[in-house]
Design an enzyme around this catalytic site. Structure first.
Site, PDB file in Angstrom:
ATOM      1  N   HIS A  56      80.419  92.846   2.546  1.00  0.00           N
ATOM      2  CA  HIS A  56      80.070  91.427   2.444  1.00  0.00           C
ATOM      3  C   HIS A  56      81.272  90.552   2.811  1.00  0.00           C
ATOM      4  O   HIS A  56      82.054  90.142   1.959  1.00  0.00           O
ATOM      5  CB  HIS A  56      79.623  91.128   1.010  1.00  0.00           C
ATOM      6  CG  HIS A  56      78.988  89.792   0.827  1.00  0.00           C
ATOM      7  ND1 HIS A  56      78.017  89.565  -0.122  1.00  0.00           N
ATOM      8  CD2 HIS A  56      79.161  88.599   1.452  1.00  0.00           C
ATOM      9  CE1 HIS A  56      77.638  88.305  -0.084  1.00  0.00           C
ATOM     10  NE2 HIS A  56      78.333  87.697   0.875  1.00  0.00           N
ATOM     11  N   HIS A  58      82.546  87.167   5.376  1.00  0.00           N
ATOM     12  CA  HIS A  58      82.195  86.050   6.267  1.00  0.00           C
ATOM     13  C   HIS A  58      83.351  85.865   7.253  1.00  0.00           C
ATOM     14  O   HIS A  58      84.442  85.450   6.874  1.00  0.00           O
ATOM     15  CB  HIS A  58      81.957  84.767   5.474  1.00  0.00           C
ATOM     16  CG  HIS A  58      80.799  84.848   4.540  1.00  0.00           C
ATOM     17  ND1 HIS A  58      79.511  84.558   4.922  1.00  0.00           N
ATOM     18  CD2 HIS A  58      80.727  85.235   3.241  1.00  0.00           C
ATOM     19  CE1 HIS A  58      78.696  84.733   3.893  1.00  0.00           C
ATOM     20  NE2 HIS A  58      79.413  85.150   2.864  1.00  0.00           N
ATOM     21  N   LEU A  59      83.094  86.187   8.514  1.00  0.00           N
ATOM     22  CA  LEU A  59      84.120  86.045   9.551  1.00  0.00           C
ATOM     23  C   LEU A  59      83.997  84.728  10.319  1.00  0.00           C
ATOM     24  O   LEU A  59      84.861  84.397  11.129  1.00  0.00           O
ATOM     25  CB  LEU A  59      84.056  87.229  10.523  1.00  0.00           C
ATOM     26  CG  LEU A  59      84.398  88.599   9.914  1.00  0.00           C
ATOM     27  CD1 LEU A  59      84.320  89.690  10.977  1.00  0.00           C
ATOM     28  CD2 LEU A  59      85.772  88.584   9.265  1.00  0.00           C
ATOM     29  N   ARG A  60      82.893  84.006  10.101  1.00  0.00           N
ATOM     30  CA  ARG A  60      82.673  82.634  10.615  1.00  0.00           C
ATOM     31  C   ARG A  60      82.470  82.503  12.123  1.00  0.00           C
ATOM     32  O   ARG A  60      81.914  81.511  12.574  1.00  0.00           O
ATOM     33  CB  ARG A  60      83.810  81.707  10.184  1.00  0.00           C
ATOM     34  CG  ARG A  60      84.046  81.629   8.682  1.00  0.00           C
ATOM     35  CD  ARG A  60      82.844  81.191   7.903  1.00  0.00           C
ATOM     36  NE  ARG A  60      83.135  80.895   6.510  1.00  0.00           N
ATOM     37  CZ  ARG A  60      82.256  80.898   5.532  1.00  0.00           C
ATOM     38  NH1 ARG A  60      80.982  81.197   5.790  1.00  0.00           N
ATOM     39  NH2 ARG A  60      82.598  80.628   4.294  1.00  0.00           N
ATOM     40  N   ASP A 150      72.295  85.778   3.488  1.00  0.00           N
ATOM     41  CA  ASP A 150      73.287  85.384   2.480  1.00  0.00           C
ATOM     42  C   ASP A 150      73.784  83.957   2.695  1.00  0.00           C
ATOM     43  O   ASP A 150      74.075  83.533   3.812  1.00  0.00           O
ATOM     44  CB  ASP A 150      74.485  86.329   2.492  1.00  0.00           C
ATOM     45  CG  ASP A 150      75.476  85.966   1.409  1.00  0.00           C
ATOM     46  OD1 ASP A 150      75.103  86.047   0.234  1.00  0.00           O
ATOM     47  OD2 ASP A 150      76.600  85.557   1.744  1.00  0.00           O
ATOM     48  N   HIS A 177      70.561  87.529  -1.365  1.00  0.00           N
ATOM     49  CA  HIS A 177      71.308  86.503  -2.103  1.00  0.00           C
ATOM     50  C   HIS A 177      70.327  85.963  -3.144  1.00  0.00           C
ATOM     51  O   HIS A 177      69.461  85.149  -2.828  1.00  0.00           O
ATOM     52  CB  HIS A 177      71.756  85.404  -1.129  1.00  0.00           C
ATOM     53  CG  HIS A 177      72.394  84.223  -1.788  1.00  0.00           C
ATOM     54  ND1 HIS A 177      73.722  83.912  -1.603  1.00  0.00           N
ATOM     55  CD2 HIS A 177      71.904  83.259  -2.602  1.00  0.00           C
ATOM     56  CE1 HIS A 177      74.011  82.809  -2.272  1.00  0.00           C
ATOM     57  NE2 HIS A 177      72.921  82.397  -2.895  1.00  0.00           N
ATOM     58  N   HIS A 230      76.488  90.066  -4.581  1.00  0.00           N
ATOM     59  CA  HIS A 230      77.292  89.364  -5.604  1.00  0.00           C
ATOM     60  C   HIS A 230      76.570  89.143  -6.943  1.00  0.00           C
ATOM     61  O   HIS A 230      76.421  88.016  -7.403  1.00  0.00           O
ATOM     62  CB  HIS A 230      77.836  88.038  -5.070  1.00  0.00           C
ATOM     63  CG  HIS A 230      76.904  87.216  -4.244  1.00  0.00           C
ATOM     64  ND1 HIS A 230      75.605  86.928  -4.617  1.00  0.00           N
ATOM     65  CD2 HIS A 230      77.087  86.604  -3.041  1.00  0.00           C
ATOM     66  CE1 HIS A 230      75.045  86.176  -3.691  1.00  0.00           C
ATOM     67  NE2 HIS A 230      75.916  85.972  -2.727  1.00  0.00           N
ATOM     68  N   ASP A 303      82.834  89.178  -0.638  1.00  0.00           N
ATOM     69  CA  ASP A 303      82.236  87.878  -0.317  1.00  0.00           C
ATOM     70  C   ASP A 303      83.323  86.932   0.200  1.00  0.00           C
ATOM     71  O   ASP A 303      83.354  85.743  -0.137  1.00  0.00           O
ATOM     72  CB  ASP A 303      81.514  87.271  -1.510  1.00  0.00           C
ATOM     73  CG  ASP A 303      80.624  86.079  -1.133  1.00  0.00           C
ATOM     74  OD1 ASP A 303      80.451  85.816   0.079  1.00  0.00           O
ATOM     75  OD2 ASP A 303      80.115  85.398  -2.046  1.00  0.00           O
TER      76      ASP A 303
END
EC number: 3.5.2.3
Length: 428
Positions: A56, A58-60, A150, A177, A230, A303
């Site tokens: 999990h 987030h690389l954006r 998510d 999520h 999460h 996360d």
């Protein structure tokens, strides 16, 4: 590729051994190994783990390169001991087509710091109305097996059922999520004593628990796999424990910050503590630690949610939700689980490498430290104590809740298929 001899490493926290890497694989594990011409790394009793796997992250990229890119995010991952990260789909454009997931996958290949496995969106545009191209994303070069909206909940039960039915055909998993949107309108923090005293909109535990209860029943009905992102409340733990007792194919993750931080920190109104799901109570934290120890919660996932300075350095209500976590995760887990006696280092490897690789079908990752296995390895110094300074992060963003806090442990080396990505704490 040259040979590397890791001398005197405590494999999974056991007795010191030598590990010989030859090319991309582990060649030998034993005592007093010798290899002519090998580069020698003196482990000195440091703990050697299989490379960490984050289900999990987030690389954006694409779309929010001001907060993170695949390159900066994977550099942060290598710094934290990770050799694989699963990149969430809430990018711009959303990763809901084969084209976008292949773009992220290729950017990961180019970075070279760790493997990047894209997660595909469950619904088109994360809008919750129409299933995305799940089959096409699975059949793409990226080989997507995990799907998630998510950041948003798949709150429509019919859509969730259809997604579970669809991924069952190829052994995929839907990562939910869990947030009932009608129960969290205007929510700013955990609903409880602190939210009442501060006058901030509350995010009730039941908003998470009700979705988890529905989804484990749907997974049982369909005979498919569901993964809970999460997980954050004691009640959620009990629902997952009940579902597992019935043989339902459910897995769950907890973040490092939910193992350590509580809603009492929100009294500072510092937006660095604003996250979704919110920081909960001390009782929730203790329940999460126990559940991770007994296996009810399967894995730790970061996360990792980077945000630029302007999105967090503002008033609480306007601040974005999320915290960076790749570079501090192992230290927080050592602090909350290992140093408290709840987990051994072998247990950490199971929950931060082996099991997440199994859930995400990450080929070659989460494998034993044994001859013939890929040399995806992490060397950590558990005796180290240091103060967290985000100025030294490899991530493009600095929104960590641990700034100025002393944490134990330090990743000194990371190897991806025998190639060092981190040496003596420095990226290569």
């Amino acid at each position: 590729m040259s040979k590397i001899l890791i001398r005197g490493a405590r494999v999974l926290g056991g007795e010191p051994q030598d590990v010989l890497i030859d090319g991309a694989e582990i060649a030998e594990v034993g005592q007093d190994l010798a290899a002519d011409g090998a580069e020698v790394v003196e482990a000195g009793g440091k703990v050697l783990l299989p490379g960490l796997v984050d289900l999990h992250t987030h690389l954006r990229e694409p779309g929010r390169e001001d907060s993170e890119t695949v390159l900066t995010g994977t550099r942060a991952a290598a710094s934290g001991g990770y050799t694989t990260v699963f990149a969430m789909a809430n990018t711009f454009p959303v990763a809901d087509t084969a084209g976008v997931v292949e773009q992220v996958w290729r950017l990961g290949k180019e970075s070279g710091y760790c493997d990047v496995q894209p997660i595909g969106a469950v619904t088109v545009g994360l809008e919750g109305r129409k299933l995305a191209e799940l089959g096409a994303m699975h059949e793409s070069a990226a080989g997507v097996t995990v799907f998630s909206d998510d950041g948003k909940c798949v709150d429509d039960a019919v859509i969730m059922r259809r997604a579970l039915e669809y991924v069952k055909a190829f052994g995929g998993v839907v990562a939910q999520h869990a947030q009932e949107p009608r129960l969290t309108e205007g929510a700013q923090m955990n609903e409880g004593v602190v939210s009442a005293e501060l006058g901030l909109g509350g995010w009730p535990a039941v908003a998470e628990e009700s979705i988890i209860a529905r989804d484990v029943l749907l997974a049982e009905h369909v005979g498919s796999r569901v993964h809970i992102c999460h997980l954050s409340t004691a009640g959620s733990v009990e629902i997952v424990r009940w579902a597992k007792s019935r043989g339902i194919d459910v897995t769950a993750e907890v973040t490092p910050h939910h193992l350590l931080l509580t809603d009492e920190l929100v009294r500072s109104y510092n937006p660095v503590y604003k996250v979704n799901p919110p920081l909960r109570t001390e009782a929730d934290v203790m329940a999460l630690r126990e559940a991770l120890a007994d296996g009810t919660i399967d894995i730790v996932a970061t996360d990792h949610a980077p945000h630029p300075h302007e999105d967090k350095d503002c008033e609480w209500a306007a601040a974005a939700m999320g915290m960076v976590g790749l570079e501090t995760a192992l230290s927080v887990v050592q602090h909350t689980m290992v140093d408290t006696g709840l987990l051994t280092w072998a247990g950490v490897a199971e929950r931060m490498s082996v099991k997440p690789a199994e859930i995400g079908r990450a080929t070659g990752q989460g494998r034993p430290v044994a001859p013939g296995e890929p040399a995806n390895l992490t060397l950590v110094d558990p005796a180290y104590r240091g103060t967290v300074d985000p100025a030294g992060f490899a991530s493009r963003s600095r929104n960590t809740p641990y700034e100025g806090r002393e944490l134990p442990g330090r990743v000194t080396h990371t190897w991806l298929r025998g190639r060092a990505t981190l040496v003596d704490g420095k990226l290569q």
